[in-house]
Design a protein around this motif. Structure first.
Motif, PDB file in Angstrom:
ATOM      1  N   VAL A 101      -3.748   4.495 -11.883  1.00 12.56           N
ATOM      2  CA  VAL A 101      -3.329   4.100 -10.534  1.00 12.56           C
ATOM      3  C   VAL A 101      -3.352   2.580 -10.467  1.00 12.56           C
ATOM      4  CG1 VAL A 101      -3.861   4.198  -8.074  1.00 12.56           C
ATOM      5  CG2 VAL A 101      -4.259   6.207  -9.504  1.00 12.56           C
ATOM      6  N   LEU A 102      -2.309   2.011  -9.861  1.00 14.25           N
ATOM      7  CA  LEU A 102      -2.207   0.558  -9.745  1.00 14.25           C
ATOM      8  C   LEU A 102      -2.327   0.127  -8.289  1.00 14.25           C
ATOM      9  CD1 LEU A 102      -1.521  -2.301 -10.806  1.00 14.25           C
ATOM     10  CD2 LEU A 102       0.909  -1.713 -10.536  1.00 14.25           C
ATOM     11  N   LEU A 103      -3.231  -0.828  -8.045  1.00 13.81           N
ATOM     12  CA  LEU A 103      -3.352  -1.480  -6.741  1.00 13.81           C
ATOM     13  C   LEU A 103      -2.894  -2.919  -6.917  1.00 13.81           C
ATOM     14  CD1 LEU A 103      -6.876  -0.175  -5.608  1.00 13.81           C
ATOM     15  CD2 LEU A 103      -4.634   0.690  -4.920  1.00 13.81           C
ATOM     16  N   LEU A 140       0.856  -1.183   0.000  1.00 13.35           N
ATOM     17  CA  LEU A 140       0.000   0.000   0.000  1.00 13.35           C
ATOM     18  C   LEU A 140       0.895   1.237   0.000  1.00 13.35           C
ATOM     19  CD1 LEU A 140      -2.691  -1.032   2.650  1.00 13.35           C
ATOM     20  CD2 LEU A 140      -2.800  -1.284   0.164  1.00 13.35           C
ATOM     21  N   THR A 141       0.783   2.052  -1.035  1.00  8.95           N
ATOM     22  CA  THR A 141       1.682   3.203  -1.190  1.00  8.95           C
ATOM     23  C   THR A 141       0.884   4.490  -1.392  1.00  8.95           C
ATOM     24  OG1 THR A 141       1.777   2.980  -3.598  1.00  8.95           O
ATOM     25  CG2 THR A 141       3.392   1.701  -2.300  1.00  8.95           C
ATOM     26  N   PRO A 142       1.527   5.633  -1.174  1.00  8.76           N
ATOM     27  CA  PRO A 142       0.860   6.914  -1.455  1.00  8.76           C
ATOM     28  C   PRO A 142       0.492   7.059  -2.929  1.00  8.76           C
ATOM     29  CG  PRO A 142       2.779   7.244  -0.057  1.00  8.76           C
ATOM     30  CD  PRO A 142       2.836   5.823  -0.519  1.00  8.76           C
ATOM     31  N   PHE A 145      -2.479   3.208  -3.355  1.00 15.10           N
ATOM     32  CA  PHE A 145      -3.705   3.167  -2.563  1.00 15.10           C
ATOM     33  C   PHE A 145      -4.217   4.569  -2.220  1.00 15.10           C
ATOM     34  CE2 PHE A 145      -6.224   2.840   1.296  1.00 15.10           C
ATOM     35  CZ  PHE A 145      -7.082   1.802   0.981  1.00 15.10           C
ATOM     36  N   ALA A 146      -3.334   5.426  -1.675  1.00  8.92           N
ATOM     37  CA  ALA A 146      -3.787   6.762  -1.269  1.00  8.92           C
ATOM     38  C   ALA A 146      -4.290   7.568  -2.462  1.00  8.92           C
ATOM     39  CB  ALA A 146      -2.652   7.500  -0.564  1.00  8.92           C
ATOM     40  N   ARG A 147      -3.640   7.413  -3.619  1.00  6.52           N
ATOM     41  CA  ARG A 147      -4.071   8.134  -4.817  1.00  6.52           C
ATOM     42  C   ARG A 147      -5.435   7.613  -5.288  1.00  6.52           C
ATOM     43  NH1 ARG A 147      -5.097  12.497  -7.301  1.00  6.52           N
ATOM     44  NH2 ARG A 147      -4.936  12.425  -9.593  1.00  6.52           N
ATOM     45  N   ALA A 148      -5.652   6.299  -5.192  1.00  9.42           N
ATOM     46  CA  ALA A 148      -6.946   5.731  -5.575  1.00  9.42           C
ATOM     47  C   ALA A 148      -8.060   6.292  -4.695  1.00  9.42           C
ATOM     48  CB  ALA A 148      -6.909   4.216  -5.479  1.00  9.42           C
ATOM     49  N   VAL A 149      -7.803   6.373  -3.397  1.00 17.13           N
ATOM     50  CA  VAL A 149      -8.791   6.939  -2.470  1.00 17.13           C
ATOM     51  C   VAL A 149      -9.060   8.399  -2.819  1.00 17.13           C
ATOM     52  CG1 VAL A 149      -9.236   7.567  -0.061  1.00 17.13           C
ATOM     53  CG2 VAL A 149      -8.240   5.339  -0.607  1.00 17.13           C
TER      54      VAL A 149
END
Length: 326
Positions: free
Chosen positions: A140-142, A30-32, A35-39
């Motif tokens: 964005v990649l999760l 989980l990275t900025p 994950f954080a960019r997706a949110v």
């Protein structure tokens, strides 16, 4: 076919170990930027989060969309194959697309990626293959990759779909926190559920009122009081003054205790036998609060009083049970 209980238990425990490890393995990925960019994209979305996936990933996608929608993020699921035959019109530039594919090479999904990109909707990819076609198209990649599936053949999607579900839940939780989503908001999305009933149902919604309220004046004779209790079937009656203010209550329990004293009941009035300053609740209060009040004081009937103590209704434990508040 030969069934071995020992083998079944061994495989079950191994499955849980593998899937637990798969979920825990997501934490360090989980990275900025991911994950954080997706949110952030979903939080700023002016439309809806459009979730897509084929096969087992599609089943996961339906659950993820439902969880997002019920926790404050407008979302829907679109089947990639149906999207190619008209449903792509359900996706708009103001939406955010969340595409789920463990391999990242689902033909039906990848076929519509260029159209989504051309439309200008941000694309979030949830995939177990960071170098796949899907990952390459994503904004964005999760990374939902797992070391192996729980399936003994390492074929059936098991650990991978569990990881996708967990990652979808993580998105929903992060989003609801960022939105300041409260239990009351959840209840409004689930009016038919237990939580919805507890947080949305008011006393006014379940109380008895008008002619259904057992009530007599303080000067009423004891026999009149008993007739009123019997007629309304609540095992209690309110005593109200000429201004409509509740000044007392008399219950079946009070009657039993009064009989045990051996007193002559015939000359008594409602004022003589009532409990003054009865327990009451406001009509705008939550029905769940009425239930708590009844439980705390071990009573089964509450008077409902409005402004200046005027009697507006009565609510019983049976009314709350019928409304499924308790």
């Amino acid at each position: 076919m030969h069934f071995s209980p020992e083998q079944a238990l061994r495989l079950a425990r191994e499955t849980l170990d593998i899937e637990s490890a798969a979920i825990l393995g997501l934490k360090n990925r989980l990275t900025p930027q991911g994950f954080a960019r997706a949110v952030e994209l979903m939080l700023a979305c002016q439309g809806r989060v459009v979730v897509m996936g084929m096969g087992k990933s599609g089943h996961v996608g339906r659950k993820v969309a439902a969880t997002l929608a019920s926790t404050g993020t407008p979302a829907l699921f679109v089947h990639p194959a149906e999207a190619s035959h008209g449903d792509l019109g359900m996706i708009q530039p103001q939406d955010v697309a969340l595409a789920i594919s463990n391999s990242g090479e689902s033909a039906e999904l990848n076929a519509i990626l260029p159209l989504i990109k051309r439309m200008g909707a941000p694309l979030v990819a949830m995939t177990g293959q960071p170098h796949s076609t899907l990952a390459g198209c994503a904004d964005v990649l999760l990374d939902s990759g797992v070391a192996r599936e729980a399936c003994p053949l390492n074929l059936a999607p098991t650990a991978s779909t569990t990881a996708q579900l967990a990652l979808g839940d993580a998105l929903a939780v992060a989003l609801l926190d960022a939105r300041g989503f409260k239990a009351e908001d959840f209840a409004r999305s689930h009016p038919g559920g237990a939580l919805g009933r507890k947080l949305l149902t008011r006393v006014a919604d379940v109380m008895r009122q008008g002619s259904e309220v057992p009530c007599v004046p303080p000067e009423a004779s004891f026999s009149e009081l008993m007739r009123e209790i019997s007629a309304k079937g609540l095992g209690a009656a309110a005593i109200a003054d000429t201004q409509g203010r509740a000044i007392g209550i008399f219950t079946d329990g009070d009657l039993r205790r009064l009989i045990e004293t051996g007193r002559d009941l015939r000359p008594l009035t409602a004022r003589d036998v009532m409990h003054a300053s009865p327990r009451h609740i406001a009509p705008a209060a939550l029905a769940a609060e009425a239930a708590k009040l009844m439980e705390r004081h071990r009573i089964s009937v509450l008077l409902v009083q409005g402004d200046e103590g005027r009697l507006q209704g009565v609510v019983s434990s049976h009314d709350l049970m019928r409304a499924k508040v308790i």
